[in-house]
Motif scaffolding. Structure first.
Motif, PDB file in Angstrom:
ATOM      1  N   ILE A  43      28.977  44.688   8.021  1.00 35.71           N
ATOM      2  CA  ILE A  43      28.759  45.803   8.944  1.00 35.71           C
ATOM      3  C   ILE A  43      28.851  47.154   8.248  1.00 35.71           C
ATOM      4  CG2 ILE A  43      31.197  45.759   9.662  1.00 35.71           C
ATOM      5  CD1 ILE A  43      30.233  46.642  12.463  1.00 35.71           C
ATOM      6  N   ASN A  44      29.742  47.286   7.275  1.00 30.85           N
ATOM      7  CA  ASN A  44      29.931  48.574   6.613  1.00 30.85           C
ATOM      8  C   ASN A  44      28.825  48.904   5.623  1.00 30.85           C
ATOM      9  OD1 ASN A  44      30.984  46.389   5.059  1.00 30.85           O
ATOM     10  ND2 ASN A  44      32.042  47.838   3.734  1.00 30.85           N
ATOM     11  N   PHE A  49      22.871  51.189   3.498  1.00 28.96           N
ATOM     12  CA  PHE A  49      21.646  50.457   3.857  1.00 28.96           C
ATOM     13  C   PHE A  49      21.609  50.206   5.364  1.00 28.96           C
ATOM     14  CE2 PHE A  49      23.386  48.850  -0.204  1.00 28.96           C
ATOM     15  CZ  PHE A  49      22.462  49.407  -1.074  1.00 28.96           C
ATOM     16  N   PRO A  50      21.364  51.223   6.177  1.00 29.29           N
ATOM     17  CA  PRO A  50      21.424  51.029   7.632  1.00 29.29           C
ATOM     18  C   PRO A  50      20.354  50.107   8.191  1.00 29.29           C
ATOM     19  CG  PRO A  50      20.535  53.197   7.109  1.00 29.29           C
ATOM     20  CD  PRO A  50      21.048  52.618   5.828  1.00 29.29           C
ATOM     21  N   VAL A  51      19.273  49.902   7.463  1.00 28.19           N
ATOM     22  CA  VAL A  51      18.216  49.027   7.968  1.00 28.19           C
ATOM     23  C   VAL A  51      18.706  47.595   8.097  1.00 28.19           C
ATOM     24  CG1 VAL A  51      17.276  48.585   5.646  1.00 28.19           C
ATOM     25  CG2 VAL A  51      15.828  48.261   7.648  1.00 28.19           C
ATOM     26  N   MET A  52      19.598  47.164   7.204  1.00 22.49           N
ATOM     27  CA  MET A  52      19.960  45.755   7.142  1.00 22.49           C
ATOM     28  C   MET A  52      20.911  45.340   8.259  1.00 22.49           C
ATOM     29  SD  MET A  52      20.256  45.237   3.007  1.00 22.49           S
ATOM     30  CE  MET A  52      20.230  43.447   3.074  1.00 22.49           C
ATOM     31  N   SER A  53      21.767  46.220   8.701  1.00 24.02           N
ATOM     32  CA  SER A  53      22.742  45.824   9.725  1.00 24.02           C
ATOM     33  C   SER A  53      22.638  46.626  11.011  1.00 24.02           C
ATOM     34  CB  SER A  53      24.162  45.944   9.168  1.00 24.02           C
ATOM     35  OG  SER A  53      24.461  47.287   8.822  1.00 24.02           O
ATOM     36  N   ASN A  67      23.701  59.127  13.433  1.00 20.82           N
ATOM     37  CA  ASN A  67      23.125  57.931  14.040  1.00 20.82           C
ATOM     38  C   ASN A  67      23.790  56.663  13.511  1.00 20.82           C
ATOM     39  OD1 ASN A  67      21.286  59.227  15.727  1.00 20.82           O
ATOM     40  ND2 ASN A  67      19.692  59.291  14.156  1.00 20.82           N
ATOM     41  N   ARG A  68      24.151  56.665  12.244  1.00 22.66           N
ATOM     42  CA  ARG A  68      24.809  55.486  11.672  1.00 22.66           C
ATOM     43  C   ARG A  68      26.195  55.301  12.288  1.00 22.66           C
ATOM     44  NH1 ARG A  68      23.255  55.734   5.172  1.00 22.66           N
ATOM     45  NH2 ARG A  68      21.205  56.710   5.457  1.00 22.66           N
ATOM     46  N   TYR A  69      26.921  56.398  12.466  1.00 16.65           N
ATOM     47  CA  TYR A  69      28.246  56.289  13.078  1.00 16.65           C
ATOM     48  C   TYR A  69      28.140  55.947  14.557  1.00 16.65           C
ATOM     49  CZ  TYR A  69      30.917  57.707   8.986  1.00 16.65           C
ATOM     50  OH  TYR A  69      31.509  57.738   7.741  1.00 16.65           O
ATOM     51  N   GLN A  70      27.097  56.437  15.217  1.00 15.29           N
ATOM     52  CA  GLN A  70      26.867  56.047  16.609  1.00 15.29           C
ATOM     53  C   GLN A  70      26.583  54.549  16.694  1.00 15.29           C
ATOM     54  OE1 GLN A  70      26.804  58.051  19.708  1.00 15.29           O
ATOM     55  NE2 GLN A  70      27.073  55.893  20.278  1.00 15.29           N
ATOM     56  N   ALA A  71      25.753  54.066  15.781  1.00 17.80           N
ATOM     57  CA  ALA A  71      25.438  52.641  15.755  1.00 17.80           C
ATOM     58  C   ALA A  71      26.687  51.815  15.503  1.00 17.80           C
ATOM     59  CB  ALA A  71      24.378  52.361  14.685  1.00 17.80           C
TER      60      ALA A  71
END
Length: 340
Positions: A43-44, A49-53, A67-71
């Motif tokens: 998850i981290n 690499f935000p696309v992968m998780s 957006n990454r922290y929101q996700a």
């Protein structure tokens, strides 16, 4: 793909309900057969690499850290709801988180590098685990977000989210371990370790794989100690392996002693961690058979105990052949790690 195209990936709160429904279906169906589960793989890794998780790419806001922290927040809540479902179904079901863990050192004793290593640990190794295991956001959360120009209050959260997180921490910590990293902010002349997934500089005390990943068995023992003592929960090494260029002989046999040596050293490190008092649940290497590497998209970066006759262009017979590591690891399994 539909969740990415239609909903924009995990930055959309609607995915929490989707995941809750999915988890309920799967857990209900297999609760009598499967006792150990994990919610989000590595998850981290979305830090890099935000696309992968998270299903985030440049076109749907993946380059924006908010957006990454929101996700992540949405995933934390969804994962906690999965824990609640599992524990309602059966008291013996265990749900773990899964982290990409790279033991992180300061390059030297310079306090600036020591501080930078601490910050890197918080951002990469600890943040997601802290929320999922402790059931609350760590004290350094605002500092992390301020670094990227936003605040925790900018996230879309609801009061009930925090109640769900607090009531449903994970039961154990699963993690992948392939390498360690060294952090330097004081000497710009130092060469970077380009092969490392999480960056850093080359550690002069370590050898590297064919793809530049620094090989550090002692770092696994350190990781096991750090995680177990930070959270006081069992730990599970669910990925560990060596991507290498395997060259078969005329009989399609690969004498991959380098892979055996790598795995042996890491299993010995786990044995050392157990002697340190760490509650290690298990160890599963990556992986049993050659496949396309997620990090490079190459077939030639091989991890398996079984050689697959296929090249990077998709050419080959796809026939499968045991490598030397196959029978070696079969013995390791049979002896529960006693015969290495």
């Amino acid at each position: 793909m539909n969740l990415v195209k239609t909903y924009g990936g995990w930055k959309n709160r609607q995915l929490i309900a989707f995941f809750e429904r999915y988890a309920r279906v799967v857990l209900t169906r297999y609760a009598d057969k499967v006792k150990y589960w994990m919610t989000f793989n590595e998850i981290n890794s979305a830090l890099h690499f935000p696309v992968m998780s998270q299903g985030l790419v440049a076109s749907n806001g993946g380059n924006e850290m908010q957006n990454r922290y929101q996700a992540w927040h949405n995933q934390f809540v969804a994962g906690a709801k999965a824990v609640a479902i599992a524990h309602q179904l059966r008291s013996d079901l265990q749900i773990g988180c899964m982290l990409l863990y790279a033991t992180t050192y300061a390059y030297d004793a310079n306090p600036e590098n020591q501080l930078a290593a601490l910050k890197e640990n918080q951002a990469m190794n600890h943040f997601c685990g802290d929320v999922q295991v402790r059931g609350e956001y760590p004290l350094y959360t605002e500092s992390l977000m301020n670094h990227y120009g936003f605040s925790f209050k900018d996230l879309d959260t609801k009061p009930e989210d925090f109640k769900v997180l607090a009531a449903n921490p994970v039961d154990y910590i699963g993690f992948s371990y392939y390498m360690s990293t060294a952090v330097n902010v004081t000497d710009k002349r130092l060469a970077t370790a380009n092969g490392n997934l999480v960056g850093g500089v080359k550690n002069p005390f370590l050898e590297a794989s064919d793809w530049g990943w620094q090989i550090d068995p002692a770092g696994l023992r350190i990781a096991l100690n750090e995680l177990a003592n930070r959270y006081n929960k069992p730990v599970f090494v669910v990925e560990n392996g060596l991507g290498a260029k395997d060259v078969p002989d005329a009989n399609h046999f690969v004498q991959d002693d380098y892979r055996i040596n790598y795995l042996r050293a890491h299993i010995e490190a786990i044995r050392g961690a157990i002697a340190d008092g760490v509650p290690v649940m298990g160890y599963t290497p990556w992986g049993c058979i050659d496949l396309v590497s997620a990090s490079t998209g190459q077939m030639s970066k091989r991890y398996g105990f079984i050689y697959v006759d296929l090249d990077d262009e998709g050419h080959g017979t796809m026939k499968r052949y045991k490598k030397a590591s196959f029978d070696w690891y079969k013995q390791v399994i049979a002896s529960n790690g006693e015969q290495l």
